[in-house]
Design an enzyme around this catalytic site. Structure first.
Site, PDB file in Angstrom:
ATOM      1  CE  LYS A   9      -3.678  -2.463   2.522  1.00  0.00           C
ATOM      2  NZ  LYS A   9      -4.536  -2.469   3.735  1.00  0.00           N
ATOM      3  CE1 TYR A  49      -9.082  -3.497   0.929  1.00  0.00           C
ATOM      4  CE2 TYR A  49      -8.360  -1.467  -0.124  1.00  0.00           C
ATOM      5  CZ  TYR A  49      -8.083  -2.595   0.638  1.00  0.00           C
ATOM      6  OH  TYR A  49      -6.809  -2.813   1.109  1.00  0.00           O
ATOM      7  CG  PHE A  57     -13.132   0.938   7.532  1.00  0.00           C
ATOM      8  CD1 PHE A  57     -12.656   0.360   6.365  1.00  0.00           C
ATOM      9  CD2 PHE A  57     -13.769   0.125   8.459  1.00  0.00           C
ATOM     10  CE1 PHE A  57     -12.807  -0.994   6.108  1.00  0.00           C
ATOM     11  CE2 PHE A  57     -13.933  -1.246   8.209  1.00  0.00           C
ATOM     12  CZ  PHE A  57     -13.448  -1.801   7.027  1.00  0.00           C
ATOM     13  NE  ARG A  85      -5.639 -12.755   5.042  1.00  0.00           N
ATOM     14  CZ  ARG A  85      -6.427 -11.678   5.143  1.00  0.00           C
ATOM     15  NH1 ARG A  85      -6.384 -10.715   4.217  1.00  0.00           N
ATOM     16  NH2 ARG A  85      -7.247 -11.545   6.159  1.00  0.00           N
ATOM     17  CB  THR A  91      -6.944  -6.644   9.954  1.00  0.00           C
ATOM     18  OG1 THR A  91      -7.337  -7.761   9.150  1.00  0.00           O
ATOM     19  CG2 THR A  91      -7.400  -5.364   9.285  1.00  0.00           C
ATOM     20  NE  ARG A 102      -1.815  -5.955   7.162  1.00  0.00           N
ATOM     21  CZ  ARG A 102      -2.977  -6.472   6.776  1.00  0.00           C
ATOM     22  NH1 ARG A 102      -3.582  -7.382   7.537  1.00  0.00           N
ATOM     23  NH2 ARG A 102      -3.529  -6.094   5.645  1.00  0.00           N
ATOM     24  CG  ASN A 112      -3.369  -2.824   7.156  1.00  0.00           C
ATOM     25  OD1 ASN A 112      -3.253  -2.419   6.001  1.00  0.00           O
ATOM     26  ND2 ASN A 112      -4.409  -3.528   7.569  1.00  0.00           N
ATOM     27  CG  HIS A 115      -4.884  -6.504  -0.325  1.00  0.00           C
ATOM     28  ND1 HIS A 115      -6.078  -6.645   0.363  1.00  0.00           N
ATOM     29  CD2 HIS A 115      -4.953  -7.376  -1.371  1.00  0.00           C
ATOM     30  CE1 HIS A 115      -6.827  -7.550  -0.266  1.00  0.00           C
ATOM     31  NE2 HIS A 115      -6.169  -8.000  -1.317  1.00  0.00           N
ATOM     32  CD  GLU A 126      -8.377  -9.463  -3.556  1.00  0.00           C
ATOM     33  OE1 GLU A 126      -9.209  -9.181  -2.672  1.00  0.00           O
ATOM     34  OE2 GLU A 126      -7.222  -9.847  -3.290  1.00  0.00           O
TER      35      GLU A 126
HETATM   36  P1  DAT Z   1      -7.273  -7.329   5.651  1.00  0.00           P
HETATM   37  O1  DAT Z   1      -6.549  -6.223   4.911  1.00  0.00           O
HETATM   38  O2  DAT Z   1      -6.447  -7.866   6.782  1.00  0.00           O
HETATM   39  O3  DAT Z   1      -7.815  -8.395   4.729  1.00  0.00           O
HETATM   40  P2  DAT Z   1     -10.028  -6.384   5.862  1.00  0.00           P
HETATM   41  O4  DAT Z   1     -10.291  -7.056   4.564  1.00  0.00           O
HETATM   42  O5  DAT Z   1     -10.952  -6.676   6.998  1.00  0.00           O
HETATM   43  O6  DAT Z   1      -8.540  -6.648   6.377  1.00  0.00           O
HETATM   44  O7  DAT Z   1     -10.053  -4.798   5.666  1.00  0.00           O
HETATM   45  C1  DAT Z   1      -9.455  -4.234   4.514  1.00  0.00           C
HETATM   46  C2  DAT Z   1      -8.684  -3.003   4.928  1.00  0.00           C
HETATM   47  O8  DAT Z   1      -9.600  -2.020   5.424  1.00  0.00           O
HETATM   48  C3  DAT Z   1      -7.685  -3.228   6.055  1.00  0.00           C
HETATM   49  O9  DAT Z   1      -6.453  -3.705   5.599  1.00  0.00           O
HETATM   50  C4  DAT Z   1      -7.589  -1.868   6.647  1.00  0.00           C
HETATM   51  C5  DAT Z   1      -8.999  -1.305   6.492  1.00  0.00           C
HETATM   52  N1  DAT Z   1      -9.783  -1.541   7.707  1.00  0.00           N
HETATM   53  C6  DAT Z   1     -10.357  -2.707   8.102  1.00  0.00           C
HETATM   54  N2  DAT Z   1     -10.994  -2.578   9.264  1.00  0.00           N
HETATM   55  C7  DAT Z   1     -10.818  -1.280   9.634  1.00  0.00           C
HETATM   56  C8  DAT Z   1     -11.211  -0.510  10.737  1.00  0.00           C
HETATM   57  N3  DAT Z   1     -11.950  -1.030  11.721  1.00  0.00           N
HETATM   58  N4  DAT Z   1     -10.843   0.801  10.780  1.00  0.00           N
HETATM   59  C9  DAT Z   1     -10.106   1.343   9.786  1.00  0.00           C
HETATM   60  N5  DAT Z   1      -9.686   0.664   8.699  1.00  0.00           N
HETATM   61  C10 DAT Z   1     -10.036  -0.621   8.629  1.00  0.00           C
HETATM   62 MG    MG Z   2      -9.306  -8.359   3.306  1.00  0.00          MG
END
Ligand code: DAT
Ligand code: MG
Length: 149
Positions: A9, A49, A57, A85, A91, A102, A112, A115, A126
């Site tokens: 990212k 996303y 968010f 992963r 996350t 991370r 973080n 991805h 994807e």
């Molecule tokens: P990951 O990236 O571990 O697959 P995710 O798919 O649940 O996590 O979420 C995608 C991204 O969105 C994550 O990398 C960061 C952001 N995100 C997720 N939950 C969040 C939150 N509670 N507050 C802020 N950003 C968040």
């Molecule tokens: Mg995800």
């Protein structure tokens, strides 16, 4: 063999972590299939996303992902989706184990660093969203016999 989509990212790029992150997947034994350094359009970010569209968010996530260049990649190997992963970590970087990307380099969920696809179906979608078929390089590393029996 399995493939996954990974993206460093904008924070990972700005913080000069590109080499360190790629090194981790290379030395683990996975194979690079595709890589491009690119700015992300809002359209692409929103499609990527899409499952999070209704989350509070979402808007800040799209702003962040489109705020600077990313390194989009496809990696290959047995079990690469789940293993990547694990190498990436939880996350929220405060919950990620030390030794993960991370866990070693982040402190905030909204920054973080990287991805990684979370399942075979999302990996397939994807990869197709970010790459054209002809951008995927089919090759077999010479060391394969030293990585797999
Ligand atoms: P990951 O990236 O571990 O697959 P995710 O798919 O649940 O996590 O979420 C995608 C991204 O969105 C994550 O990398 C960061 C952001 N995100 C997720 N939950 C969040 C939150 N509670 N507050 C802020 N950003 C968040
Ligand atoms: Mg995800």
């Amino acid at each position: 063999m399995e493939r996954t989509f990974l993206a460093i990212k904008p924070d990972g790029v700005q913080r000069k972590l590109v080499g360190e992150i790629i090194r981790r997947f290379e030395t683990k034994g996975f194979t690079l299939v595709a890589l491009k350094f690119m700015n992300v359009s809002r359209e692409l970010a929103q499609a990527h996303y899409d499952v999070h569209r209704e989350r509070p968010f979402f808007a800040s996530l799209i702003d962040f992902i489109t705020s600077g260049p990313v390194v989009a990649m496809v990696w290959e190997g047995d079990g690469v989706i789940a293993s990547a992963r694990k190498l990436i970590g939880a996350t929220n970087p405060l919950n990620s184990e030390p030794g993960t990307i991370r866990g070693d380099f982040g402190v905030n969920t909204g920054r973080n660093i990287i991805h990684g696809s979370d399942a075979p179906e999302t990996a397939k979608n994807e990869i197709a969203l970010w790459f054209k078929e002809e951008e995927l390089v089919n090759w077999a590393p010479e060391i394969k016999g030293w990585l797999y029996e």
